[in-house]
Design a protein around this motif. Sequence first.
Motif, mmCIF file in Angstrom:
data_model
loop_
_atom_site.group_PDB
_atom_site.id
_atom_site.type_symbol
_atom_site.label_atom_id
_atom_site.label_comp_id
_atom_site.label_asym_id
_atom_site.label_seq_id
_atom_site.Cartn_x
_atom_site.Cartn_y
_atom_site.Cartn_z
ATOM 1 N N GLU A 47 1.970 6.697 -6.873
ATOM 2 C CA GLU A 47 0.934 7.659 -7.270
ATOM 3 C C GLU A 47 1.405 9.095 -7.040
ATOM 4 N N GLU A 48 2.087 9.338 -5.917
ATOM 5 C CA GLU A 48 2.610 10.674 -5.640
ATOM 6 C C GLU A 48 3.644 11.083 -6.688
ATOM 7 N N GLN A 49 4.528 10.148 -7.038
ATOM 8 C CA GLN A 49 5.545 10.442 -8.048
ATOM 9 C C GLN A 49 4.905 10.694 -9.412
ATOM 10 N N PHE A 50 3.885 9.926 -9.744
ATOM 11 C CA PHE A 50 3.196 10.117 -11.020
ATOM 12 C C PHE A 50 2.517 11.487 -11.051
ATOM 13 N N ALA A 51 1.828 11.810 -9.957
ATOM 14 C CA ALA A 51 1.137 13.106 -9.889
ATOM 15 C C ALA A 51 2.132 14.258 -9.987
ATOM 16 N N ALA A 52 3.264 14.125 -9.325
ATOM 17 C CA ALA A 52 4.291 15.180 -9.382
ATOM 18 C C ALA A 52 4.838 15.309 -10.808
ATOM 19 N N LYS A 72 0.845 -1.201 0.000
ATOM 20 C CA LYS A 72 0.000 0.000 0.000
ATOM 21 C C LYS A 72 0.878 1.247 0.000
ATOM 22 N N TRP A 73 1.925 1.245 0.834
ATOM 23 C CA TRP A 73 2.846 2.374 0.895
ATOM 24 C C TRP A 73 3.513 2.586 -0.470
ATOM 25 N N ALA A 74 3.971 1.501 -1.094
ATOM 26 C CA ALA A 74 4.645 1.602 -2.392
ATOM 27 C C ALA A 74 3.707 2.166 -3.456
#
Length: 158
Positions: A147-152, A140-142
């Motif tokens: 998702e955070e990296q993709f959004a950034a 879940k953390w990964a």
Amino acid sequence: MSTPPRDSIQTGVVSDPEWIDKSEQLLATHPAQTFLGAARGQGVSGAAGRDTGEAAVCTTRRWRSSGRRTLLKELEDKVAADPFKGADERTANGIYNDLTYLGKRVLGEFTRVPKDEPEVKAVFDLVAAANAKIEALAGKWAMQKMEEQFAAGWGFCH
């Protein structure tokens, strides 16, 4: 050959199972038989460090009555919450390693005992459940980090 953890004596795991197996093989050699001779008949056994039968019951009782049971409780408590929440990559890796090592310490108490004893089975089942939860939480953390990296990255491009 692997080395036991630094604090293995405090945790009651005083030898890696591989070392015990290697010791048994060494005891079975001709030179060892020659030099041991009568000592073997006085209680030195080829089953170096193997807990069976009554010794297994003693191991379980010792574990049940000692502070070692708190290791299992500590593992269960740590995975009950999400230990990875808000952690950066390095911290998450450390948390994962600490949790899996804690599970190994619990199981290390039962390395040389029969696994069919109900209380031993229960401990193995609890550690397996904790390990499954660790894997799920780490996954879940990964996914959140990805998702955070993709959004950034998406925000940077647009």
